[in-house]
Design an enzyme around this catalytic site. Sequence first.
Site, PDB file in Angstrom:
ATOM      1  N   ASP A 146       4.386   3.960   8.592  1.00  0.00           N
ATOM      2  CA  ASP A 146       3.937   2.915   9.505  1.00  0.00           C
ATOM      3  C   ASP A 146       4.955   2.671  10.623  1.00  0.00           C
ATOM      4  OD1 ASP A 146       2.312   2.920   7.321  1.00  0.00           O
ATOM      5  OD2 ASP A 146       2.193   0.747   7.130  1.00  0.00           O
ATOM      6  N   ASP A 165       0.809  -1.216   0.000  1.00  0.00           N
ATOM      7  CA  ASP A 165       0.000   0.000   0.000  1.00  0.00           C
ATOM      8  C   ASP A 165       0.845   1.271   0.000  1.00  0.00           C
ATOM      9  OD1 ASP A 165       0.649  -1.020   2.609  1.00  0.00           O
ATOM     10  OD2 ASP A 165      -0.697   0.441   3.515  1.00  0.00           O
ATOM     11  N   HIS A 166       2.177   1.102  -0.021  1.00  0.00           N
ATOM     12  CA  HIS A 166       3.063   2.261  -0.044  1.00  0.00           C
ATOM     13  C   HIS A 166       3.925   2.350  -1.308  1.00  0.00           C
ATOM     14  CE1 HIS A 166       2.351   3.542   4.182  1.00  0.00           C
ATOM     15  NE2 HIS A 166       1.967   2.272   4.269  1.00  0.00           N
ATOM     16  N   HIS A 193      -3.368   7.257   7.161  1.00  0.00           N
ATOM     17  CA  HIS A 193      -3.186   5.811   7.114  1.00  0.00           C
ATOM     18  C   HIS A 193      -4.301   5.112   7.886  1.00  0.00           C
ATOM     19  CE1 HIS A 193      -1.065   1.861   7.486  1.00  0.00           C
ATOM     20  NE2 HIS A 193      -0.624   2.215   6.293  1.00  0.00           N
TER      21      HIS A 193
END
Length: 303
Positions: free
Chosen positions: A212, A66-67, A270
């Site tokens: 994260d 997702d990054h 996020h």
Amino acid sequence: MRFEVTILGSNSATPLFGRHHTAQILNCNEIVSLIDCGEGTQLQLQRYGIKANRIKYIFISHLHGDHYLGLVGLISSMHLNGRKEDLHVFGPEGLKEIIDLQLHYSETSLRYKLVVQTTSPHTAETILSDANFDVMTFPLSHRINCTGFLFREKQRLPRINKDAIAALNIPTPYYPLLKRGIDYTDNEGKVHRAADLTTPAPVPRSYAFCSDTVNIKSYWPYIEKVDLLYHEATFLHDMLERAVETFHTTALQAAEIAKAVGARKLVIGHFSARYKDLQPLLDESRTVFSNTELAIEGETFEI
């Protein structure tokens, strides 16, 4: 001088409720950088009127999909759209291998030079010193190697005070010397102090991107007194056990971090796909740090 961040994506692992994977645009004096590049980033660039070929630098925090899964598609589109300028990508070990592999099997030979620089997951380091800003990485604590990024404007020179020099007939070529602090001596031998003929430049601004991470204090020194702090806030605090298990942070913890490091403003993002309504995360954060905003896609935050 422009120094601003535009949110392209704000969700965590699953894109739901019209929210996309992590991606942000940083504009520093018209030098455009992309921070993380989840799926859908190209479409978000188009949606918000940002030309992909203006991007000079790309920074990838870690190799969870997702990054970064939007990166190869973006690189390929830049090629198809006739990019000529070098593209500089900074990211973790393995990123270059991933890019090279996909370009190899698609038999794509880029029209432009792609420069991939590997970041360190264990030590803080300055990875870029541009004419407009410096970029530092610092280690975060996630399930895999992950880095945060600190963007800090370069200190600019003082400005010429036109009112102060109006009657002195100082030659224009001497202005750069005044900005560098060199006094001016007129034809009569009188010394005019550079400090009296200039006005101080604004204090350099800073932006920290904390991707994260579980909440630990080891990275706090790198984000002290930052003007704008983006910090992941995947869960509400009633999900603390889940946050720790998945190496993430709660909205309450993000606010506590912002307060502890003396940040001027906090943007949280996020978000877990379990939250359709984001207001509770904002409310929770503001109980500790009132100057908090949500990373709403399409929003631009001036620093």
